[in-house]
Design an enzyme around this catalytic site. Structure first.
Site: not given
Ligand code: SAH
Length: 357
Positions: A107, A114, A162-163, A194, A217-219, A289
């Site tokens: 990873c 970010c 980062g993104e 991602s 990353s939809i969330h 997490h």
């Molecule tokens: N900026 C990109 C890649 C980095 S984060 C993105 O957002 O996709 C990679 C993944 O980890 C993302 O889906 C992000 O939302 C997730 N993530 C960030 N913090 C987290 C946490 N505390 N617990 C679980 N996943 C998390």
């Protein structure tokens, strides 16, 4: 001095062959350097022992292959290892190695900090410092291959700090280095970018001919809820992101962090399933997490399983991501946050935020 680790393998080879000829050597001497950069990496020109000593010295006078010093490493009881690397300007970034049977997923980070400020993410909380250069991103994979014993990546996910699609200029050549047989030779299907949904970046990734994977990353399944968790939703709204995913010719994955009482209700599962159907996406449910995610509680494993069943019942493929490295705070940004806090002790309150199971 030209940094060879900033170049894609073909470009490095061209430069090195020209250099060899210009210095009275056969062009193949230049080509001989290339496998030592990524494939079978060595720490310095001096370690390229299949090259004449004088040529190695000449290389060292004209080119750089900088290391990324390892500041600290943590090991989880589940085998996950987390590394903190220091950049030349003193900034630090983290890389996580996740073994799973024959697989070794790295990873990797694409930026220092970010800018996106997702509410549950530790990296967002530290703000944005700068983009990483090509050699600093690909260098994370190289550094792990240089360890003894080496950690060789079979899979790469751009899910560290980062993104990646806000640093496309560097990520684009890094993808080449990762995939090229003269680079790391990792299959494109084993490399996942991602993103929160940076639209121009999704288009650029889609235009690459290799089958790199896209994770979104939809969330949250609605604009209203998503905007509260991810400020970037005002710039790149959900409907546009879903459209981009539908237009992306290869299969995409939705990432969905399960936030207790926030985005884990039955109606969210229904809405999420509909979005996934709209673009043929696979849904990955991610247990939160807790480290660094202030104000959120993880959804219970039972409730996650139920949420998954509801989505599956609507005909959408779904998986629950195994949470790895819980004991070492291996989620996005957590190692660096922990380290910075340790170096400059904040209040006890602050320290508690990063305590993990
Ligand atoms: N900026 C990109 C890649 C980095 S984060 C993105 O957002 O996709 C990679 C993944 O980890 C993302 O889906 C992000 O939302 C997730 N993530 C960030 N913090 C987290 C946490 N505390 N617990 C679980 N996943 C998390």
């Amino acid at each position: 001095m030209l940094n060879l680790l900033d170049l894609a393998p073909a470009e490095a080879e061209r430069v090195l062959r020209e250099f060899a000829v210009a210095h009275g050597e056969k062009p193949f001497r230049g080509s001989q350097v290339v496998p030592h950069l990524w494939q079978k990496p060595v720490a310095s020109f001096d370690d390229m022992t299949d090259l004449p000593k004088a040529f190695r010295e000449l290389l060292g006078q004209h080119f750089a292959i900088p290391r990324l010093p390892l500041v600290t490493e943590q090991r989880s009881t589940d085998g996950t290892r987390k590394f903190l690397f220091q950049m030349a300007d003193g900034q630090s970034i983290e890389t996580v190695a996740i073994p799973d049977g024959e697989r070794m997923t790295l990873c990797i980070s694409s930026q220092v900090g970010c800018a996106l400020q997702c509410a549950f993410c530790a990296t967002g909380a530290m703000g944005f410092a700068r983009n990483l250069a090509v050699h600093e991103i690909a260098g994370q994979v190289r550094e792990l291959a240089l360890l003894s014993p080496p950690v060789r990546a079979t899979n790469i996910v751009f899910m560290g700090m980062g993104e990646p699609l806000m640093n496309w200029k560097a990520v684009d050549p890094v993808l080449t280095i990762l995939n090229d047989p003269k680079g790391f030779g990792i299959g494109a299907r084993h490399i996942t970018v991602s993103t929160v949904g940076v639209l121009p970046g999704i288009v650029a990734l889609g235009q690459r001919k290799e089958q790199f994977r896209l994770a979104l990353s939809i969330h949250a399944p609605t604009d209203a809820l998503r905007a509260t968790l991810m400020p970037v939703n005002t710039k790149y709204p959900l409907s546009d992101v879903i459209r981009a995913a539908a237009e992306f010719e290869r299969r995409v994955t939705f990432e969905y962090v399960m936030l207790g009482g926030v985005n884990d209700l039955p109606q969210h599962a229904d809405q999420l399933a509909r979005l996934a159907k709209d673009c043929g996406a696979f849904v990955n449910l991610i247990p939160l997490h807790p480290g660094g995610a202030m104000g959120f509680t993880p959804t219970s494993p039972e409730a996650i399983a139920k949420f998954a069943r509801r989505i599956r019942g609507l005909g959408v493929e779904v998986a629950i991501r195994k949470s790895r490295g819980m004991d070492i705070a291996a989620a996005c940004g957590q190692l660096r946050v922990e380290r910075l806090r340790r170096r400059s002790p904040g209040s006890a309150e602050q320290d508690r935020e990063i305590e993990v199971a």
